[in-house]
Every structure is written in structure tokens, then in C-alpha cells.
Design a protein around this motif. Sequence first.
Motif: not given
Lengths: 647, 85
Positions: A340-343, A424-425, A455-458
Motif C-alpha cells: 500500500q502506498s504511504p503517499i 517508514t523505509s 525504494i523512494d517512499a515518495t
Amino acid sequence: MAIFKNFDVEVKGNRVTGGETNTGVVANPSDGDIWIDGQPYDSDTLYPLFDKSCKAFKNFITKSELAGNHYVGGGQLIAKGPCLLNGQTTGVATLGGQFDKYKLGSRDHNLEDDQVINCSSPMFKFTSTGSKNFYLKSYTMSGGNYYAAHQPYTFIQGDDFSNPEAVLWGNYDMNTYTYGAHAFPLYVDTTNKYIYFFNTYSKSNSGSYYYRSIVGGISRSSYTTLESDGAMSISAHTVILEPNSNGTYGNYHDFVPNSFYYCGKNNDNTLMFLEYVIDDGGLQNQDSTDLRIAAILNAESYNVSNGSVSSVATLTTSNLTDSTKAVKYMVNAHPSNFKQSPISGETNVYYSYRPIADTNKEISFMLTTWDKSANSNAGSVTIDNCTMTYSSGVVTDYLTFPSVGYNVNGRLTRSNCFITKTGTSYYLHYLPAYGSPDVVAAQSAPSKNLVTYSIDATDFSNLTYHSSVQVNAQDFVHLNSGRTKIAVISPSFLKVYTWNNGWVETASESGNFTGVTQDASGRIIGVSTLADIADATASTVDANFKFLNHKVHLISDSLPNNVTIEFASSSLTYTGSNISTSVNVNAYNSSNARVAKSVTLKIDGANATFSNNTTSIATTTSTSADTSVAVTVTGPGPITISAALTL
Amino acid sequence: MQHQVDADQEGNPIYINLELVGGSLLIKDHDMNLIKKTIGNPSKPSRPSNELFVDIDEAYAWFQTTSLSNRLDLVRQQEQNESGE
């Protein structure tokens, strides 16, 4: 850590038999007791039990057989926990045996992030609307020269395999196509009572075209249970999702040209499936000249109520920003779990990766984005290239294309990847597996690496090389739901790797392992046998019979690392009267996570007792909280409490 | 729109029927039973919504890229020819 049991199975011709159930090791879901060669042992102490038969498998000669130099079937190790079977020892499979070594199709074809443990076993579990547990154990057998064998199954109602409420034995069959190959359960609709499978099957019914025409699809079977219908049954499989980009037949014989994957539900409650495509024919050869077709991904949803199919996306390499990154076949590539996306604003968006290869066979990753709420909740699927960043060197310094040649080695090879989250990584891990020692030996070192990218979380399309470690995997299984611990069967070893900002080998046991599982208390149990089954000892009475020895190992990483005992009160003052107090007991594994273990506590001295008025008591620790044990202080002076573990 | 996908034992054509409804394609069998529908134009997926087919010609062009458009009678004949049966 230790070999704690061994047993022989009897080999005659290509048949393998042993004990009263023809199983090697079976773990009982209800109490954790295990049967070894049909004999029962206590879960905690491994002490032999009297007269506890494994009835769930007793009346069925669990299918096991030799195929070439391989021990196949699936009865060697039966457990609901993470359970990997790797039947091959030395040698490569022959045609017909090539499918028999693959047991974790449910894991590889279910991309739901939270289903990794349930799907990481050839025994699938589901719970009915009446809260009853059911177990569906599938076996994979050797096939003929031109066809795969039908799969036997055992369908069990209830958690206690020594006293199952109902058992059904049968063979999977298809009513859409006669030539079904293997089926792996992915999802159970307990309301409408259908089991959904990933199937491989032939679209041809003529002679040697059986293998040439094998493709992947999604099928479903209705089922009944003793609980709600009075009897157990599983109907023949009906194909509901067929290949979208394939013709009806192709060439021999390395890997399937398309594969379907279950993602979960769209917000309109339809089931979402992905079909990754590499070729428009049947089974394909792996050689240096073959190129993939433009079609790369189809997304389809299925309405379980009315059976309607919707085509959500049909994507080609032209949908990628850089289509040159997907030119060659990627050998049996499986996509990662969906995360799931954290964005912000992407609550309904999930991401998954799949390896692709350019014309030079250099590997990169494709990002698949699934939005459960798009198209008025019918869902949408899009793809894009990932930007790959290496702070030093190039991709081939860390990761190279598998060398599989023009034979069935390609069928044994799998290009796997999965996503983990630490805090958060987010990390993407790529781990190829090669099926047998021979195919592992054929690879260069970088092609055997477990490679991790940050992975770039943004922006999930940005991947940066993090680390790599050479693993040499025949196959692997996840040992926890976070995917941060894996057991790997390698040539001559069973190893455990743990993620701690880098993969670290945390256990290693030598042996030619054919299976590994993890029981409810966290113990890792492995089964090993001879490297070459041909070396099995012939009977001195009748040389037609051979005895194939198996060893059962307890792997050290699985043992509790630490036990703590703390008084609930930090200060106690004895004033002549008994004091009622308690101690908090915990057991932790090597990852410092609580584990449930049987612990025997002993008080050294005569100034305190447990609730049973003695100085010794057994308790079982919890995986989630302190376990409180009552203590009565009966006199002044120091109190020493020690803990002993029963394994 | 009709598209032939097979022939019966007498050689009569078996069709798939195509209907464009609201920018999405309905794919029906010879007896007009729904086989599959599309969510707009699946080859142009997007968020929050896929692009729609602009007309039946575009939808038919997309349909011809799928395996549903295969002529099964011709494939059977090719199989028999190649296997010598």
C-alpha cells in the motif's frame, strides 16, 4: 543445531512408502504435535506419544514417488506454517518431471501483502463463515513424457489431524479442458463457496502438443463441507480467466508464456487479477535469440456474484516510458507483493514490481500501480519503468541474468522479488531460485545474489541499490509475515537469512534438504536425505527394495534466544506474613520478538512457592504479552527463580 | 458488429458479437451471452478513469489484439497439419 530423528522410507521401482501414512513429518494444527514417519511426538518435548494416529492421512496412501533422481509428491513434510518442499536432489528434471518440483505456486501467484504465510505452504487454509477451519493439501506428481499428472489432494475439515471431522481425498480435474496441469489455490470465497486457483493447462488435445500448448489461467471450483452441506466435495475446475494474448500452441518446453496473479479486491468487491505475458505461443524455449512480445500485462476483474469478467487494462511495452528495457524473456519472473502506498492522497493505491530484461539481458524493474478506487471503484492498473541508481558500478556487478541454456533448467529457474517495510523505509529484494543443485552450479556468482534496493517512499519508481549477498538458492520460503526472515534450501545446506538493514545469515545446517517448515512456536524443522537417491541402501533380503534414509533437523535460529523473569513488584518487604505477588515471564527469539514456549520455573530455596504450593511449575509464554505466574513469598531472604525450556 | 471465431460441424460460422456502450465494449458469444466487458479502453488505462473507446472501429481494433479474436477452426486445422494427424 541438531539432528533429532531419522527414519527410512522404502523405495521399490518409482514408488516410495513409509510408516502407516506414507508421510515424513506432519505438524498437527490443533496442538503442534508432530508425526515423524507416522509416529506421534509431543509438540514441546518431542517425547513419543502413545496411540495418536494421524488419521487425516492414514486411509490415503499419500502420493510420493521417485521421478528420475527426484523424490516428488509432497508427503515428505506437511505443515500449515511456512513449508517449503524441494524434491530435487542431484540432476536436472526430465520432461514430464519439470513441473513436479514447484510447490509454492500459491505464494507466487497471490500478491496480497498479508497472505504470505498462509500461501507459503502446499497446504492452504481457510476459515468458513461458521468459523470452522479447513485445510487443502495439494500434491504434485511426476508426469508422462508429454503431459503433467493430475494432482491428488486432501481436503480436511477441522484442526486436529488425529481426529479430523471429515476428510476428502481426490484428484483435481478440469471440466473446461481435459489436459489440466497443476493448480494452486489463491483465494476462497466462503460466502458463495468457491475456491479460486491458478491453473496451468493445455489448450490442445493432440498428442505431443500437450506440453507445447500449456498456458496459465484462473479457474474456480465449487465446494461443499460436512459443516454446512453434510459432505465434503470439490468440483472440477472451470477456467474463468483465459490467456488474453496467447494463441493455442507453441514450442517446447521451458516455461509458461503467461501467468495469472491474484491481487485482492477492488473497492467494488470484484476480484482483481493480473496476467503477465511474455509470448503468444505455448511453452517457450529459453535461448539467446528469443524476444518477448509487446503485450506485457493484462488486468481483469471478476464479479463473484454474477461471474462477469471485466477487462481493466491491456498493456504493452509501449506503455513503458522506455520499452527497450523489456526486450528479452525474464526467466519465470514473478511480481512482488503489492504494498500500500504511504503517499498522501494514495490510500487506495498499491505498488508491485516485476523484473524485466533488455536486449543485453541486463535486469531492471517495472513498477505496476493498482488503484482500487479508480474507474468508479472498478480499479485501474498502469505500468512504468523504474529508475535504477547504483552509487558505484553497474547492474551486472551485482545482478546478472540466469544462465539456463536450452533445456528444462529454465523451467526450474524462478526470478522472484518481494517488498519489505522497516519503519517508514521500503525495500525491494530480488532473489532468483534455481530448483536443483546442478542449476545453481551453472550460475555465475552475481546471478545467485539476493539483491536489495531502497525504494523512494515518495516515488516508488525510484530504486537505489542498497546491498547484496550471495545466497545460492534452490528455493526459499518466508518465515514471517513481514518477509524479513527467510529459509533457503541451498546445495548441501539449509540456511536462514534475516533482514537487519542488510541480509545476514543467521543459521546454517549442512545436509541435502528436501523440506523445511516452521512450527507454531517458531522452531524451524528441516528434512534432509541423500544427495543422490540412487545411493539408497538396497535390502539384503530383496535387492528390489531400497531404504532411503531421512534426517529431521532442528535449526538453531529457531530456538528461543532469551528468557526473562521479572517480579511484578519492584520492592517486596516481608513482615512476617505471606506476600502474594507474581513474576512476569517472557521468551524471545533471535529477532527479540516474543515467542510462545513451554517454560518450567523453579524456585531455589524454601521461602517462596508457586500457586500449586510447590517450588516448580510449568507455564507457556505468550507471543503478545507478559505471562504472569503467581508467587507466594513465605519467608525472608533472597529468592532465586530459574527457567528451563522444553524443546 | 460480428466477428467469426469458429465454425460448426457443418461449416457454418460461429460469431462473437461486439457492442459499444458508453465508451466500453461488450463482448458476447454467438448466443448473445456476455463473455466479457471492458472498462473503457483497456489499452489506455488511467487514473481516475480509463480513456473511453471513441468508436466501434477503435474498439474492434483493440478486440483483434486479444486471444478472443482467434479463429479456432483454423488453429485446429493447423495443429492437425503439423502433427500429421
